[in-house]
Design a protein around this motif. Structure first.
Motif, PDB file in Angstrom:
ATOM      1  N   UNK A  80      25.117  57.482  40.333  1.00 48.51           N
ATOM      2  CA  UNK A  80      25.415  56.253  39.593  1.00 48.51           C
ATOM      3  C   UNK A  80      24.934  55.070  40.414  1.00 48.51           C
ATOM      4  N   UNK A  81      24.771  53.939  39.738  1.00 46.26           N
ATOM      5  CA  UNK A  81      24.314  52.731  40.426  1.00 46.26           C
ATOM      6  C   UNK A  81      25.513  51.898  40.856  1.00 46.26           C
ATOM      7  N   UNK A  82      25.213  50.848  41.651  1.00 53.13           N
ATOM      8  CA  UNK A  82      26.276  49.943  42.090  1.00 53.13           C
ATOM      9  C   UNK A  82      26.952  49.264  40.894  1.00 53.13           C
ATOM     10  N   UNK A  83      26.145  48.969  39.905  1.00 53.12           N
ATOM     11  CA  UNK A  83      26.685  48.314  38.712  1.00 53.12           C
ATOM     12  C   UNK A  83      27.675  49.253  38.001  1.00 53.12           C
ATOM     13  N   UNK A  84      27.343  50.545  37.870  1.00 53.47           N
ATOM     14  CA  UNK A  84      28.245  51.514  37.231  1.00 53.47           C
ATOM     15  C   UNK A  84      29.504  51.704  38.066  1.00 53.47           C
ATOM     16  N   UNK A  85      29.334  51.722  39.407  1.00 55.85           N
ATOM     17  CA  UNK A  85      30.496  51.867  40.276  1.00 55.85           C
ATOM     18  C   UNK A  85      31.430  50.674  40.128  1.00 55.85           C
ATOM     19  N   UNK A  86      30.889  49.470  40.064  1.00 56.69           N
ATOM     20  CA  UNK A  86      31.707  48.264  39.902  1.00 56.69           C
ATOM     21  C   UNK A  86      32.451  48.310  38.564  1.00 56.69           C
ATOM     22  N   UNK A  87      31.771  48.766  37.519  1.00 60.82           N
ATOM     23  CA  UNK A  87      32.418  48.869  36.207  1.00 60.82           C
ATOM     24  C   UNK A  87      33.568  49.890  36.252  1.00 60.82           C
ATOM     25  N   UNK A  88      33.339  51.041  36.903  1.00 64.81           N
ATOM     26  CA  UNK A  88      34.408  52.049  37.021  1.00 64.81           C
ATOM     27  C   UNK A  88      35.574  51.528  37.859  1.00 64.81           C
ATOM     28  N   UNK A  89      35.283  50.817  38.939  1.00 69.05           N
ATOM     29  CA  UNK A  89      36.354  50.244  39.769  1.00 69.05           C
ATOM     30  C   UNK A  89      37.177  49.229  38.994  1.00 69.05           C
ATOM     31  N   UNK A  90      36.501  48.406  38.178  1.00 68.37           N
ATOM     32  CA  UNK A  90      37.229  47.444  37.327  1.00 68.37           C
ATOM     33  C   UNK A  90      38.140  48.159  36.334  1.00 68.37           C
TER      34      UNK A  90
END
Length: 134
Positions: free
Chosen positions: A119-129
């Motif tokens: 996954x990308x950083x953007x997907x990781x940030x979305x999952x963390x949110x």
């Protein structure tokens, strides 16, 4: 032998003066009892007042037993409510505890997926949110 023959033999055995005295005594008792209690004297005799007291005592004992049972039932209801509330609290604690473990597991999984470049950083940030919002 008829009832009259039997009565004639009893009267012949008891002297007529004793039989007359017994008859007079029975008549006096009947008149006093009937005058005091009325028609209830024929049902209960002189024990009618004792019978009323006995019934009152029995009803009082029955009322005490019923009140005792009501108290026990109320106590059981209170205990059941306490137990049910305790179980609800325990279930809520288990839910929170398991959900916390699940959130920790998912955040570790996000880190692993990012390290493996799945996954990308953007997907990781979305999952963390999403995990923070839960």
């Amino acid at each position: 032998m008829t009832g009259w023959d039997f009565l004639d033999k009893i009267v012949a055995i008891v002297p007529p003066i004793a039989a007359g005295a017994l008859g007079i005594a029975a008549g006096i008792l009947f008149l006093v009892g009937f005058g005091k209690h009325g028609l209830n004297f024929l049902k209960y005799g002189f024990k009618q007042s004792a019978l009323d007291d006995s019934l009152d005592k029995r009803f009082e004992a029955l009322d005490q037993n019923i009140n005792g049972l009501r108290t026990e039932i109320d106590g059981l209801r209170t205990e059941m409510r306490t137990e049910i509330n305790g179980l609800k609290t325990e279930i809520d604690m288990i839910k929170v505890n398991h959900f916390g473990h699940l959130k920790n597991y998912l955040s570790v999984l996000d880190g692993i997926l990012l390290d493996k470049n799945i996954i990308s950083n953007q997907d990781k940030a979305r999952l963390d949110n999403e995990l923070r919002n839960m």
